[in-house]
Design a protein around this motif. Structure first.
Motif, PDB file in Angstrom:
ATOM      1  N   PHE A   1      -4.312   2.077  -8.294  1.00 39.52           N
ATOM      2  CA  PHE A   1      -3.029   1.971  -7.594  1.00 39.52           C
ATOM      3  C   PHE A   1      -2.143   3.168  -7.927  1.00 39.52           C
ATOM      4  N   GLN A   2      -2.010   3.466  -9.211  1.00 42.69           N
ATOM      5  CA  GLN A   2      -1.199   4.607  -9.632  1.00 42.69           C
ATOM      6  C   GLN A   2      -1.783   5.915  -9.121  1.00 42.69           C
ATOM      7  N   ARG A   3      -3.112   6.022  -9.174  1.00 41.80           N
ATOM      8  CA  ARG A   3      -3.746   7.249  -8.707  1.00 41.80           C
ATOM      9  C   ARG A   3      -3.504   7.467  -7.217  1.00 41.80           C
ATOM     10  N   ASP A   4      -3.658   6.410  -6.408  1.00 41.92           N
ATOM     11  CA  ASP A   4      -3.426   6.527  -4.971  1.00 41.92           C
ATOM     12  C   ASP A   4      -1.974   6.861  -4.676  1.00 41.92           C
ATOM     13  N   PHE A   5      -1.083   6.237  -5.408  1.00 43.36           N
ATOM     14  CA  PHE A   5       0.334   6.483  -5.204  1.00 43.36           C
ATOM     15  C   PHE A   5       0.686   7.937  -5.521  1.00 43.36           C
ATOM     16  N   LYS A   6       0.225   8.402  -6.674  1.00 42.08           N
ATOM     17  CA  LYS A   6       0.562   9.757  -7.103  1.00 42.08           C
ATOM     18  C   LYS A   6      -0.157  10.817  -6.279  1.00 42.08           C
TER      19      LYS A   6
END
Length: 253
Positions: free
Chosen positions: A8-13
């Protein structure tokens, strides 16, 4: 859960670069699209929408526009999530479904922030926004996320075998947008067209959000039950198709 949060964090960033400017652009971009539609339809074409007079064109369209944007953007992001992570799937024991879910969740989270900002701005500028309606819109968005996830699971699985699907999907969305009552009301259409639009699974969302947030009418109707059934069926079908095709991913990635 830890893996999901990581992706989730990777996709967001990866999409918004983890920067304030990227986050602001993600909020501002739909707002600019809405402003463009408002200018073209209200100022140039002098469009008049039955039921929108009491709220104004921007409020009437804006309440529905973010729901469509969330669906279209999340599904478009998810469609290539497996192919784009082919190397990761081949090296690490990670469920491909997790990649799809994180792509949908990251996109939805961003658009919900944008939606909250848009509703706040509408309320500040004098639009009649019903607070209880905003709270009751949360379950409606829950149904939309179920529908979106089901469609995303199907699309991402088929994309592994049909690599042109992402381009076809983009064109389908452009057509689908104008078949959904975002920029207009169903009351503007001939009766036969109004009946046909009941088959569009996205027709429910702009209409329900307007009733809740702008009209302040909270009674449950059969349309809510139908939307729940459609969302559950879409999610179930998406999971079924994904599981059936999952066993062949490694041969095509």
């Amino acid at each position: 859960m830890h893996l999901f949060w990581h992706f989730f964090q990777r996709d967001f960033k990866s999409r918004y670069l983890g920067s304030l400017s990227g986050l602001l652009w993600a909020v501002v971009h739909p707002a600019l699209q809405l402003l463009m539609y408002a200018t073209v339809f209200e100022q140039i074409f002098k469009a008049r929408i039955p039921g929108a007079e009491a709220h104004g064109f921007v409020a009437y369209v804006g309440v529905a526009f973010w729901a469509w944007t969330l669906y279209a953007d999340a599904a478009s992001r998810a469609v290539g999530s497996i192919v784009e992570n082919a190397a990761l799937i081949g090296k690490v024991a990670v469920s491909p479904a997790l990649l799809v879910c994180s792509a949908v969740a990251a996109t939805a989270a961003l658009h919900l922030v944008g939606y909250a900002a848009a509703l706040t701005l509408l309320a500040i500028t004098g639009s009649s926004i019903h607070g209880l309606g905003v709270l009751l819109a949360i379950p409606v968005y829950g149904l939309l996320l179920m529908l979106t996830l089901g469609v995303s699971l199907m699309l991402s699985a088929v994309q592994v075998f049909v690599r042109d699907l992402a381009q076809v999907w983009t064109q389908m969305l452009a057509f689908w947008f104008f078949l959904t009552p975002v920029l207009y009301s169903r009351a503007m259409l001939p009766e036969f067209a109004q009946d046909l639009m009941r088959w569009n699974p996205l027709t429910y969302y702009p209409e329900r959000l307007r009733v809740l947030i702008l009209e302040g009418e909270y009674a449950l109707t059969m349309a809510d039950a139908h939307a729940l059934i459609v969302a559950l069926c879409a999610l179930g079908l998406g999971v079924l198709v994904f599981q059936r095709l999952r066993r062949h991913f490694e041969d095509f990635l």
